[in-house]
Design a protein around this motif. Structure first.
Motif, short mmCIF file in Angstrom:
data_model
loop_
_atom_site.label_atom_id
_atom_site.label_comp_id
_atom_site.label_asym_id
_atom_site.label_seq_id
_atom_site.Cartn_x
_atom_site.Cartn_y
_atom_site.Cartn_z
N UNK A 95 0.80 -1.18 -0.08
CA UNK A 95 -0.04 -0.01 -0.13
C UNK A 95 0.96 1.33 -0.01
N UNK A 96 1.94 1.18 0.67
CA UNK A 96 2.83 2.46 0.90
C UNK A 96 3.81 2.57 -0.25
N UNK A 97 3.98 1.36 -1.03
CA UNK A 97 4.75 1.67 -2.25
C UNK A 97 3.85 2.05 -3.39
N UNK A 98 2.60 1.71 -3.30
CA UNK A 98 1.58 2.24 -4.40
C UNK A 98 0.86 3.33 -4.03
N UNK A 99 1.26 4.32 -3.40
CA UNK A 99 0.61 5.53 -2.81
C UNK A 99 0.22 6.42 -3.86
N UNK A 100 1.23 6.42 -4.83
CA UNK A 100 0.95 7.50 -5.94
C UNK A 100 0.01 7.01 -7.21
N UNK A 101 -0.40 5.54 -7.13
CA UNK A 101 -1.42 5.11 -7.84
C UNK A 101 -2.80 5.58 -7.48
N UNK A 102 -3.74 5.75 -8.44
CA UNK A 102 -5.01 6.00 -7.97
C UNK A 102 -5.72 5.20 -7.24
N UNK A 107 -5.67 -0.47 -4.98
CA UNK A 107 -6.48 -1.63 -4.07
C UNK A 107 -6.86 -2.54 -5.28
N UNK A 108 -7.09 -2.66 -6.31
CA UNK A 108 -7.16 -3.53 -7.48
C UNK A 108 -5.84 -4.43 -7.39
N UNK A 109 -4.66 -3.69 -7.57
CA UNK A 109 -3.44 -4.36 -7.60
C UNK A 109 -2.93 -5.40 -6.32
N UNK A 110 -3.39 -4.68 -5.25
CA UNK A 110 -3.09 -5.21 -3.91
C UNK A 110 -3.93 -6.42 -3.71
N UNK A 111 -5.26 -6.52 -4.30
CA UNK A 111 -6.09 -7.71 -4.11
C UNK A 111 -5.75 -8.64 -4.81
N UNK A 155 -11.99 -5.42 -1.01
CA UNK A 155 -11.99 -6.56 -1.81
C UNK A 155 -11.49 -7.86 -1.23
N UNK A 156 -10.37 -7.69 -0.68
CA UNK A 156 -9.94 -9.14 -0.23
C UNK A 156 -10.77 -9.54 0.77
N UNK A 157 -11.42 -8.75 1.89
CA UNK A 157 -12.41 -9.00 2.84
C UNK A 157 -13.62 -9.65 1.95
#
Length: 224
Positions: A95-102, A107-111, A155-157
């Motif tokens: 989440x911290x690495x991807x802060x600059x993404x929309x 959240x899609x990439x993380x899930x 999403x993961x929940x």
């Protein structure tokens, strides 16, 4: 098909410390993925896990962890248990690495990445046990406090990663009459958690000892 075990609980309730008994019981068969990037919870752990012993890596990168899991499954028959500690740190770092993404893309990439990690872990060789450590979160349902795995984003929940697990053990800490702390695993839900285990393998409440958990799974579930 590998067995995927999750240890779920609040920080400080014995998830990482339970690995001490595991490595003592299986000293040459455990690989540790330190996603939290912090020292383990007992003195002397560095003599048990190291890069030189080829049983230790510090990373929270999902791609790297997947590569490690696949490599162990394919060419490390000496490794019987892989511990990934914790999935919470993996998600937090992602989440911290991807802060600059929309917001949506993040959240899609993380899930997708975390779901892939759990899926691949369950598809490894059948005598391998993969253990994930995870933090819990409380939530309200019909006025009752319940507990589930803490995930970044919703999403993961919603996809219910608990369904990918063979075992999901929840930590429990009690206090004795002389004010000593006792640490336990709860292996079946009482309606307030997502705890689960294969029937006939683990008692409902057992000592916080991952070595005993793995031993019973290998004997009663794997038949080894």
């Amino acid at each position: 098909m590998a067995f995927v075990v999750q240890l779920t609980g609040a920080p400080g309730t014995g998830k990482t410390f339970s690995i001490k008994q595991l490595v003592e019981k299986y000293p040459d068969s455990v690989y540790y993925v330190n996603a939290d990037g912090k020292p383990l919870a007992w003195a002397g752990w560095r003599a048990q896990f190291s890069k030189e012993k080829k049983n230790y890596i510090e990373t929270s990168d999902v791609g790297t962890i997947i590569t490690v899991l696949k490599g162990i499954s394919a060419s490390r028959p000496d490794v019987k248990v892989v511990v990934v500690d914790t999935i919470t740190a993996i998600e937090n770092d992602m989440e911290m690495r991807d802060m600059k993404k929309s917001g949506y893309d993040r959240w899609r990439d993380l899930a997708m990445d975390v779901y892939e990690l759990y899926t691949i872990a369950s598809e490894l060789r059948e005598d391998l046990i993969v253990v994930f450590g995870a933090h819990q979160e409380g939530y309200q349902e019909d006025g009752v406090t319940k507990y589930r795995t803490k995930h970044g984003g919703q999403k993961l929940t919603k996809v219910n990663l608990n369904s990918r697990l063979s075992y999901n053990l929840y930590t429990d800490v009690s206090t004795t009459s002389d004010n000593r702390r006792e640490y336990w695993f709860i292996t079946q839900t009482d309606g307030a958690t997502e705890a689960r285990s294969v029937q006939g393998v683990l008692p409902y409440k057992m000592p916080n000892d991952l070595g005993e958990v793995v031993g019973l799974i290998r004997k009663l579930d794997l038949g080894i």
